[in-house]
Design a protein around this motif. Structure first.
Motif, PDB file in Angstrom:
ATOM      1  N   SER A   1       0.823  -1.218   0.000  1.00 31.46           N
ATOM      2  CA  SER A   1       0.000   0.000   0.000  1.00 31.46           C
ATOM      3  C   SER A   1       0.849   1.256   0.000  1.00 31.46           C
ATOM      4  O   SER A   1       0.530   2.244  -0.643  1.00 31.46           O
ATOM      5  CB  SER A   1      -0.932   0.006   1.215  1.00 31.46           C
ATOM      6  N   HIS A   2       1.948   1.230   0.781  1.00 23.75           N
ATOM      7  CA  HIS A   2       2.837   2.395   0.876  1.00 23.75           C
ATOM      8  C   HIS A   2       4.119   1.970   1.572  1.00 23.75           C
ATOM      9  O   HIS A   2       4.276   0.817   1.959  1.00 23.75           O
ATOM     10  CB  HIS A   2       2.151   3.580   1.547  1.00 23.75           C
ATOM     11  N   TYR A   3       5.035   2.928   1.735  1.00 21.62           N
ATOM     12  CA  TYR A   3       6.388   2.574   2.167  1.00 21.62           C
ATOM     13  C   TYR A   3       6.691   2.870   3.632  1.00 21.62           C
ATOM     14  O   TYR A   3       7.848   2.897   4.016  1.00 21.62           O
ATOM     15  CB  TYR A   3       7.408   3.274   1.252  1.00 21.62           C
ATOM     16  N   HIS A   4       5.676   3.087   4.460  1.00 22.52           N
ATOM     17  CA  HIS A   4       5.952   3.216   5.896  1.00 22.52           C
ATOM     18  C   HIS A   4       6.400   1.871   6.452  1.00 22.52           C
ATOM     19  O   HIS A   4       5.951   0.810   6.011  1.00 22.52           O
ATOM     20  CB  HIS A   4       4.697   3.716   6.628  1.00 22.52           C
ATOM     21  N   HIS A   5       7.298   1.948   7.459  1.00 23.95           N
ATOM     22  CA  HIS A   5       7.938   0.734   7.990  1.00 23.95           C
ATOM     23  C   HIS A   5       6.938  -0.328   8.444  1.00 23.95           C
ATOM     24  O   HIS A   5       7.194  -1.525   8.289  1.00 23.95           O
ATOM     25  CB  HIS A   5       8.842   1.091   9.176  1.00 23.95           C
ATOM     26  N   ASP A   6       5.823   0.105   9.029  1.00 23.23           N
ATOM     27  CA  ASP A   6       4.885  -0.891   9.563  1.00 23.23           C
ATOM     28  C   ASP A   6       4.127  -1.633   8.450  1.00 23.23           C
ATOM     29  O   ASP A   6       3.324  -2.521   8.737  1.00 23.23           O
ATOM     30  CB  ASP A   6       3.911  -0.268  10.585  1.00 23.23           C
ATOM     31  N   HIS A   7       4.443  -1.325   7.177  1.00 22.61           N
ATOM     32  CA  HIS A   7       3.805  -2.007   6.039  1.00 22.61           C
ATOM     33  C   HIS A   7       4.806  -2.726   5.130  1.00 22.61           C
ATOM     34  O   HIS A   7       4.410  -3.574   4.339  1.00 22.61           O
ATOM     35  CB  HIS A   7       2.968  -1.009   5.232  1.00 22.61           C
ATOM     36  N   VAL A   8       6.088  -2.364   5.246  1.00 23.01           N
ATOM     37  CA  VAL A   8       7.083  -2.958   4.333  1.00 23.01           C
ATOM     38  C   VAL A   8       8.324  -3.512   5.039  1.00 23.01           C
ATOM     39  O   VAL A   8       9.232  -4.019   4.377  1.00 23.01           O
ATOM     40  CB  VAL A   8       7.571  -1.937   3.270  1.00 23.01           C
TER      41      VAL A   8
ATOM     42  N   SER B   1      -5.724   9.476   1.864  1.00 27.45           N
ATOM     43  CA  SER B   1      -5.230  10.721   2.437  1.00 27.45           C
ATOM     44  C   SER B   1      -4.332  10.343   3.622  1.00 27.45           C
ATOM     45  O   SER B   1      -4.822   9.918   4.668  1.00 27.45           O
ATOM     46  CB  SER B   1      -6.431  11.547   2.889  1.00 27.45           C
ATOM     47  N   HIS B   2      -3.006  10.477   3.442  1.00 30.08           N
ATOM     48  CA  HIS B   2      -2.036   9.982   4.424  1.00 30.08           C
ATOM     49  C   HIS B   2      -0.743  10.779   4.219  1.00 30.08           C
ATOM     50  O   HIS B   2      -0.503  11.249   3.104  1.00 30.08           O
ATOM     51  CB  HIS B   2      -1.821   8.469   4.185  1.00 30.08           C
ATOM     52  N   PRO B   3       0.097  10.939   5.230  1.00 31.88           N
ATOM     53  CA  PRO B   3       1.307  11.749   5.054  1.00 31.88           C
ATOM     54  C   PRO B   3       2.239  11.259   3.939  1.00 31.88           C
ATOM     55  O   PRO B   3       2.926  12.066   3.313  1.00 31.88           O
ATOM     56  CB  PRO B   3       1.994  11.656   6.423  1.00 31.88           C
TER      57      PRO B   3
ATOM     58  N   ALA C   1      -5.875   0.347   3.866  1.00 30.46           N
ATOM     59  CA  ALA C   1      -4.486   0.724   4.148  1.00 30.46           C
ATOM     60  C   ALA C   1      -4.519   1.870   5.158  1.00 30.46           C
ATOM     61  O   ALA C   1      -5.408   1.902   6.013  1.00 30.46           O
ATOM     62  CB  ALA C   1      -3.739   1.070   2.877  1.00 30.46           C
ATOM     63  N   ASP C   2      -3.588   2.824   5.093  1.00 31.11           N
ATOM     64  CA  ASP C   2      -3.566   3.919   6.064  1.00 31.11           C
ATOM     65  C   ASP C   2      -4.235   5.144   5.449  1.00 31.11           C
ATOM     66  O   ASP C   2      -3.916   5.535   4.320  1.00 31.11           O
ATOM     67  CB  ASP C   2      -2.118   4.269   6.440  1.00 31.11           C
ATOM     68  N   THR C   3      -5.119   5.749   6.201  1.00 30.56           N
ATOM     69  CA  THR C   3      -5.871   6.875   5.646  1.00 30.56           C
ATOM     70  C   THR C   3      -6.591   7.653   6.736  1.00 30.56           C
ATOM     71  O   THR C   3      -6.935   7.082   7.779  1.00 30.56           O
ATOM     72  CB  THR C   3      -6.912   6.362   4.616  1.00 30.56           C
TER      73      THR C   3
END
Ligand SMILES: [Zn+2]
Ligand SMILES: [Zn+2]
Length: 246
Positions: free
Chosen positions: A58-65, A133-135, A156-158
């Motif tokens: 979904s994105h590259y934040h540590h808690d996802h990758v 909508s996420h940083p 995902a994160d939003t």
């Protein structure tokens, strides 16, 4: 389609557990949604790593990758030992070129960039995307079985975003990030609280909602109660190893 919760924590892995990671299976195809910290260790309770076909990020934040590197190394080992000749397929967005270009390790893992306008097909799954909508650039995904027509939407994160309502409409399962309690402000952190998740589930008329990306504070059962104040359907708390047939 079968869903197994591999990791459900937000931010960092709880003791002996993992952050965001979900295994989805249909017939012989096995895919992961995200691959957070602790995921590779937990995964081996449910699947042989060499049998995984693809990971969709979904994105590259540590808690996802965080565990993608370890998962890739497992394929290096398995391919060199001739346990499999299938590279791991990684699907990711290209809005952060620096992170995107670090993902692949050919011939062991191969990367495909997904686009909002173009659903991807992995075996029996069709997956479409919508930016959240996420940083950091982040994408919600809708996974539909082309065999049964059933669908799972992963937020995902939003923050709460009205555009998620049509994207999630009548999904068989909404996997919703629930990072805060109803009386807490979530959107300044780029997340949703339980009240917003309840609104989304209700407005999208989903069959069931599973709460994930859970906080390291409070009593998670309170999240269920708060979502249920807005939404009449089934509310499930994600926990390690939880399985659902959809
Ligand atoms: Zn994030
Ligand atoms: Zn996260």
């Amino acid at each position: 389609m079968k869903l197994t919760v591999i990791g459900f924590w937000g931010a960092y892995a709880g003791k002996n557990e993992a952050t965001s990671c979900f295994l989805i299976e249909e017939e012989n195809t096995k895919i992961l949604l995200d691959c957070g910290s602790g995921a590779v260790s937990q995964l081996q309770n449910y699947v042989e790593l060499k049998e995984l076909d693809a990971v969709v990020l979904s994105h590259y934040h540590h808690d996802h990758v965080a565990d993608l590197g370890g998962l890739t190394y497992s394929r290096v080992v398995d391919m060199n030992l001739k346990r499999t000749d299938h590279p791991l397929q990684i699907y990711a967005h290209g809005e952060d070129k620096n992170e995107f270009q670090k993902l692949g390790k050919p011939p062991y893992s191969l990367v495909t960039q997904y686009e909002v306008a173009q659903p991807i097909t992995i075996g029996p799954f069709s997956i479409s995307f919508q930016k959240t909508s996420h940083p950091a650039p982040c994408f919600a995904m809708k996974i539909t079985s082309t065999i049964t027509g059933k669908s799972v939407v992963y937020t995902a994160d939003t923050t709460y975003d009205q555009k998620l309502v049509p994207f999630s409409i009548k999904a068989d399962l909404l996997l919703a990030e629930t990072s805060f309690y109803a009386d807490q402000t979530a959107n300044t952190f780029g997340h949703m609280n339980s009240d917003e998740v309840g609104r989304l589930a209700n407005e999208a008329k989903v069959e069931a909602v599973m709460l994930t990306h859970l906080p390291h504070f409070g009593n998670h059962q309170q999240l269920v109660n708060e979502v249920s104040q807005r939404y009449q359907g089934q509310v499930i708390l994600a926990k390690t190893g939880e399985q659902m047939h959809i």
